[in-house]
Design a protein around this motif. Sequence first.
Motif, PDB file in Angstrom:
ATOM      1  N   SER A   1       0.857  -1.265  -0.038  1.00 27.24           N
ATOM      2  CA  SER A   1      -0.013   0.242   0.119  1.00 27.24           C
ATOM      3  C   SER A   1       0.902   1.208   0.029  1.00 27.24           C
ATOM      4  N   MET A   2       2.021   1.243   0.591  1.00 25.24           N
ATOM      5  CA  MET A   2       2.613   2.424   0.657  1.00 25.24           C
ATOM      6  C   MET A   2       3.569   2.676  -0.521  1.00 25.24           C
ATOM      7  N   THR A   3       3.965   1.737  -1.081  1.00 24.41           N
ATOM      8  CA  THR A   3       4.779   1.964  -2.511  1.00 24.41           C
ATOM      9  C   THR A   3       3.921   2.218  -3.730  1.00 24.41           C
ATOM     10  N   ALA A   4       2.499   1.917  -3.328  1.00 24.35           N
ATOM     11  CA  ALA A   4       1.325   2.461  -4.319  1.00 24.35           C
ATOM     12  C   ALA A   4       1.393   4.094  -4.226  1.00 24.35           C
ATOM     13  N   ALA A   5       1.644   4.664  -3.338  1.00 26.58           N
ATOM     14  CA  ALA A   5       1.476   6.167  -3.058  1.00 26.58           C
ATOM     15  C   ALA A   5       2.775   6.873  -2.911  1.00 26.58           C
TER      16      ALA A   5
ATOM     17  N   PRO B   1      -0.871  11.372   0.943  1.00 25.54           N
ATOM     18  CA  PRO B   1      -1.924  10.933   1.564  1.00 25.54           C
ATOM     19  C   PRO B   1      -1.594  10.801   3.025  1.00 25.54           C
ATOM     20  N   PRO B   2      -2.495  11.095   3.909  1.00 24.81           N
ATOM     21  CA  PRO B   2      -2.465  10.628   5.370  1.00 24.81           C
ATOM     22  C   PRO B   2      -2.396   9.302   5.779  1.00 24.81           C
ATOM     23  N   ARG B   3      -2.654   8.246   4.883  1.00 25.01           N
ATOM     24  CA  ARG B   3      -2.561   6.974   4.983  1.00 25.01           C
ATOM     25  C   ARG B   3      -1.214   6.632   4.764  1.00 25.01           C
ATOM     26  N   ALA B   4      -0.614   7.106   3.892  1.00 26.94           N
ATOM     27  CA  ALA B   4       0.831   6.746   3.367  1.00 26.94           C
ATOM     28  C   ALA B   4       1.667   7.141   4.531  1.00 26.94           C
ATOM     29  N   VAL B   5       1.386   8.559   5.220  1.00 22.82           N
ATOM     30  CA  VAL B   5       2.256   9.001   6.150  1.00 22.82           C
ATOM     31  C   VAL B   5       2.253   7.980   7.573  1.00 22.82           C
ATOM     32  N   GLY B   6       0.978   7.353   7.650  1.00 23.21           N
ATOM     33  CA  GLY B   6       0.824   6.485   8.864  1.00 23.21           C
ATOM     34  C   GLY B   6       1.566   5.168   8.708  1.00 23.21           C
TER      35      GLY B   6
END
Length: 305
Positions: free
Chosen positions: A27-31, A214-219
């Motif tokens: 998920s992280m590398t998608a963003a 995106p906040p999700r990527a930061v988390g």
Amino acid sequence: MSSRIKAVASLIAAMVLVGSSVAVGRSMTAALPLSFASLARFVLASLVLVPLVVVVEGRFPRVSRRTFYALLAQAACGSFAFTACLLSGLKLTGAASAGVTAAATPAVVTLLGAICFKEIPGRLALAGIGCVTAGLAVLGLASGGPVIGPAPFWGNALVLLAVCFEAVFLLLRRTVREPLSPLAAAMWVSLLGGLFFLVPGVCEALTLDLGHIPPRAVGEVVYYGLGVTAAAYMFWFYGVVRVDAATAGVACGVMPVAALACAALWCGETIGWREMAGCAGVLAGILCLAGGARKKNGAVRDSHP
């Protein structure tokens, strides 16, 4: 709680974190770009671990030149090459398949140990390698279940290459003669891992609009840095020196199960028969390897009264 129970709990916690890292990493590398995300991960881990080591141990742990070079080689394989191959593979395949493939580490360690250190595996170890190979072969099938990712075959191949680098990382640990605490070992791995990603990570950061991440990527970056890097390294380094190889091998069986669960919960993937069959093969292989290690350790104890 006894020391052994604490060590086993520590190993299980490490494997749960490592298993979850596959889904979070996908998920992280998608963003975010790979090198930037990896640099941020190691910087965060270092910012926590360096002052923590100084407070707990009363000083910054210095090492000899020989040990530093060994740690540098470990970081090159276990932090840089492993991370680059794993996260690149996750762009091409599903988190569930990648998690099962990554769990082949004990089998690859056994195989490389036989090649590099002339450690001839016994029948159980050979059976374990065969089970893991069969499990990975099932994941390589092109049809018969839900296929996730633009190029699952090549994605899983990259993850398997990452496993090989991780195995070299674990074997290089034998060249480190100086005693290092789990905290100090995790700190050194984080510092040197960040060093390898410094230039490409900064270059990618210059092309990013940091305000629109995106906040999700930061988390996910925070979780990867503090949980997967700092905490998982400390848990593993603490537990692995307090139990036998067989127990550590069994603990590794938690990793593919955690990866499958997190792939479903975090990435919303549907777990098909290929992933389940592959996971069963890898788990059977880990149990065989653990049984072989227990038998070997028992023979060593019997020969040294």
